[in-house]
Design an enzyme around this catalytic site. Structure first.
Site, PDB file in Angstrom:
ATOM      1  N   ARG A   1     -15.915 -15.063  -9.166  1.00 44.75           N
ATOM      2  CA  ARG A   1     -15.449 -13.705  -9.422  1.00 44.75           C
ATOM      3  C   ARG A   1     -16.574 -12.672  -9.310  1.00 44.75           C
ATOM      4  O   ARG A   1     -16.442 -11.659  -8.627  1.00 44.75           O
ATOM      5  CB  ARG A   1     -14.789 -13.601 -10.808  1.00 44.75           C
ATOM      6  CG  ARG A   1     -14.161 -12.245 -11.068  1.00 44.75           C
ATOM      7  CD  ARG A   1     -13.670 -12.083 -12.477  1.00 44.75           C
ATOM      8  NE  ARG A   1     -14.684 -12.359 -13.475  1.00 44.75           N
ATOM      9  CZ  ARG A   1     -15.688 -11.530 -13.755  1.00 44.75           C
ATOM     10  NH1 ARG A   1     -15.836 -10.391 -13.123  1.00 44.75           N
ATOM     11  NH2 ARG A   1     -16.571 -11.861 -14.679  1.00 44.75           N
TER      12      ARG A   1
ATOM     13  N   GLY B   1       0.785  -1.237   0.000  1.00 45.86           N
ATOM     14  CA  GLY B   1       0.000   0.000   0.000  1.00 45.86           C
ATOM     15  C   GLY B   1       0.807   1.272   0.000  1.00 45.86           C
ATOM     16  O   GLY B   1       0.330   2.307   0.478  1.00 45.86           O
TER      17      GLY B   1
ATOM     18  N   LEU C   1     -10.536  -7.015 -12.873  1.00 48.00           N
ATOM     19  CA  LEU C   1     -11.933  -6.615 -12.677  1.00 48.00           C
ATOM     20  C   LEU C   1     -12.754  -7.044 -13.889  1.00 48.00           C
ATOM     21  O   LEU C   1     -12.318  -6.905 -15.033  1.00 48.00           O
ATOM     22  CB  LEU C   1     -12.013  -5.100 -12.496  1.00 48.00           C
ATOM     23  CG  LEU C   1     -11.283  -4.581 -11.246  1.00 48.00           C
ATOM     24  CD1 LEU C   1     -11.118  -3.081 -11.303  1.00 48.00           C
ATOM     25  CD2 LEU C   1     -12.028  -5.009  -9.985  1.00 48.00           C
TER      26      LEU C   1
ATOM     27  N   MET D   1      -4.453  -6.646  -6.900  1.00 43.36           N
ATOM     28  CA  MET D   1      -4.020  -7.704  -7.803  1.00 43.36           C
ATOM     29  C   MET D   1      -5.169  -8.640  -8.188  1.00 43.36           C
ATOM     30  O   MET D   1      -5.053  -9.867  -8.074  1.00 43.36           O
ATOM     31  CB  MET D   1      -2.842  -8.471  -7.180  1.00 43.36           C
ATOM     32  CG  MET D   1      -1.594  -7.620  -7.026  1.00 43.36           C
ATOM     33  SD  MET D   1      -1.121  -6.868  -8.611  1.00 43.36           S
ATOM     34  CE  MET D   1       0.333  -5.936  -8.171  1.00 43.36           C
TER      35      MET D   1
ATOM     36  N   ASN E   1       1.478   3.236  -2.465  1.00 41.40           N
ATOM     37  CA  ASN E   1       0.780   4.265  -3.252  1.00 41.40           C
ATOM     38  C   ASN E   1      -0.382   4.849  -2.461  1.00 41.40           C
ATOM     39  O   ASN E   1      -0.616   6.063  -2.488  1.00 41.40           O
ATOM     40  CB  ASN E   1       0.308   3.689  -4.592  1.00 41.40           C
ATOM     41  CG  ASN E   1       1.423   3.703  -5.625  1.00 41.40           C
ATOM     42  OD1 ASN E   1       1.801   4.760  -6.126  1.00 41.40           O
ATOM     43  ND2 ASN E   1       1.988   2.532  -5.896  1.00 41.40           N
TER      44      ASN E   1
ATOM     45  N   GLN F   1       8.488   7.697  -8.407  1.00 43.39           N
ATOM     46  CA  GLN F   1       7.718   8.435  -9.407  1.00 43.39           C
ATOM     47  C   GLN F   1       6.247   8.023  -9.399  1.00 43.39           C
ATOM     48  O   GLN F   1       5.367   8.836  -9.679  1.00 43.39           O
ATOM     49  CB  GLN F   1       8.316   8.247 -10.809  1.00 43.39           C
ATOM     50  CG  GLN F   1       9.694   8.840 -10.972  1.00 43.39           C
ATOM     51  CD  GLN F   1       9.763  10.297 -10.523  1.00 43.39           C
ATOM     52  OE1 GLN F   1       8.907  11.111 -10.873  1.00 43.39           O
ATOM     53  NE2 GLN F   1      10.764  10.630  -9.729  1.00 43.39           N
ATOM     54  N   GLU F   2       5.978   6.764  -9.059  1.00 41.24           N
ATOM     55  CA  GLU F   2       4.575   6.324  -8.957  1.00 41.24           C
ATOM     56  C   GLU F   2       3.833   7.181  -7.942  1.00 41.24           C
ATOM     57  O   GLU F   2       2.716   7.629  -8.166  1.00 41.24           O
ATOM     58  CB  GLU F   2       4.500   4.857  -8.511  1.00 41.24           C
ATOM     59  CG  GLU F   2       4.896   3.854  -9.556  1.00 41.24           C
ATOM     60  CD  GLU F   2       4.612   2.419  -9.096  1.00 41.24           C
ATOM     61  OE1 GLU F   2       3.569   2.163  -8.474  1.00 41.24           O
ATOM     62  OE2 GLU F   2       5.461   1.546  -9.348  1.00 41.24           O
TER      63      GLU F   2
ATOM     64  N   HIS G   1       0.509   1.665 -13.113  1.00 39.45           N
ATOM     65  CA  HIS G   1       1.269   0.531 -13.638  1.00 39.45           C
ATOM     66  C   HIS G   1       2.748   0.926 -13.672  1.00 39.45           C
ATOM     67  O   HIS G   1       3.087   2.012 -14.148  1.00 39.45           O
ATOM     68  CB  HIS G   1       0.769   0.180 -15.035  1.00 39.45           C
ATOM     69  CG  HIS G   1       1.454  -1.025 -15.595  1.00 39.45           C
ATOM     70  ND1 HIS G   1       1.153  -2.311 -15.184  1.00 39.45           N
ATOM     71  CD2 HIS G   1       2.455  -1.145 -16.498  1.00 39.45           C
ATOM     72  CE1 HIS G   1       1.926  -3.156 -15.825  1.00 39.45           C
ATOM     73  NE2 HIS G   1       2.738  -2.488 -16.626  1.00 39.45           N
TER      74      HIS G   1
HETATM   75  C1  GAR Z   1       3.100  -0.784  -7.569  1.00 37.19           C
HETATM   76  O1  GAR Z   1       4.409  -0.833  -8.065  1.00 37.19           O
HETATM   77  C2  GAR Z   1       2.099  -0.740  -8.711  1.00 37.19           C
HETATM   78  O2  GAR Z   1       2.554  -0.010  -9.801  1.00 37.19           O
HETATM   79  C3  GAR Z   1       1.975  -2.197  -9.045  1.00 37.19           C
HETATM   80  O3  GAR Z   1       1.942  -2.845  -7.798  1.00 37.19           O
HETATM   81  C4  GAR Z   1       2.731  -2.086  -6.872  1.00 37.19           C
HETATM   82  C5  GAR Z   1       1.919  -1.849  -5.629  1.00 37.19           C
HETATM   83  O4  GAR Z   1       2.718  -1.257  -4.668  1.00 37.19           O
HETATM   84  N1  GAR Z   1       0.794  -2.466  -9.794  1.00 37.19           N
HETATM   85  C6  GAR Z   1       0.773  -3.302 -10.825  1.00 37.19           C
HETATM   86  O5  GAR Z   1       1.733  -3.933 -11.209  1.00 37.19           O
HETATM   87  C7  GAR Z   1      -0.570  -3.415 -11.521  1.00 37.19           C
HETATM   88  N2  GAR Z   1      -0.438  -4.126 -12.763  1.00 37.19           N
HETATM   89  P1  GAR Z   1       2.097  -0.578  -3.386  1.00 37.19           P
HETATM   90  O6  GAR Z   1       1.225  -1.645  -2.737  1.00 37.19           O
HETATM   91  O7  GAR Z   1       3.275  -0.255  -2.546  1.00 37.19           O
HETATM   92  O8  GAR Z   1       1.304   0.614  -3.811  1.00 37.19           O
END
Ligand code: GAR
Length: 206
Positions: free
Chosen positions: A67, A15, A95, A92, A17, A175-176, A111
């Protein structure tokens, strides 16, 4: 400017992000609120953090459920919270089309690559192994495909010769966190439109 500025977060992992969005709101850089945090994994560290922060948290395990049945349970929680945007932060689960149709152009994903390069899982490793010199991250709307929805914002990240995969992942993640906060701000604060695949601000001078 739209009235409803609330976000609903879906996550499955650490988590970071989500925490970056939480921090941006707390510091006042992002004018939004978090209406709830939901995970398909009850022990996801991100969900535990959300509880610590005092947000309404929801654990809806997908295991043993079909689902669509799982998604209907998720939809019920989201609808009760009535958010403006649904923010996938390392959620993950794929949807289904019903879910996507219901919330079209309200579901965001981040992503860890410059789409359309390296969709799917382990995008950072895909880019690293391919040997690209530039990669990055993409915030996009979620559509029926895997990582195919209209792009809202991208940030480029260089790959250095001495990098390990871990170095690169950390550089992208930094950067995310910026990209997600920025993209949410753009969606909440400006007028925008999607024409074909193109997301763009409306009435923004060149
Ligand atoms: C992040 O790097 C995000 O970009 C990736 O999962 C990670 C989650 O990290 N998402 C994907 O790959 C979606 N296809 P976080 O739990 O620390 O936010």
């Amino acid at each position: 400017m739209i009235e409803n500025r609330s976000l609903f977060i879906l996550l499955s992992g650490r988590g970071s992000n989500f925490i970056a969005i939480h921090e941006a709101i707390r510091r006042g850089g992002l004018k939004a609120s978090i209406a709830g945090v939901l995970s398909n994994l009850p022990d996801a560290p991100g969900l535990l953090k959300a509880r610590e922060f005092g947000y309404p948290v929801h654990a809806i395990p997908h295991k043993g459920k079909e689902r669509r049945a799982h998604e209907l349970a998720v939809e019920a929680v989201i609808d009760a919270a009535a958010p403006r945007l649904i923010v996938l932060a390392g959620y993950m689960r794929i949807l289904g089309p019903e879910f996507i149709r219901k919330y079209r152009h309200r579901i965001l994903n981040i992503h860890p690559a410059l789409l359309p390069s390296f969709p799917g899982v382990h995008a950072q490793k895909q880019a690293f192994d391919y040997g690209v010199k530039m990669t990055g991250c993409t915030v996009h709307f979620v559509d029926e495909g895997v990582d195919t929805g209209p792009v809202i914002l991208q940030k480029a990240v260089p790959v250095y010769d001495a990098d390990t995969l871990e170095d690169l992942e950390a550089r992208i993640l930094e950067q995310e966190h910026r990209a997600y906060v920025e993209a949410i701000g753009i969606l909440l604060d400006s007028e925008w439109a999607i024409t074909g695949r193109r997301f763009a601000g409306v009435g923004i001078a060149k």
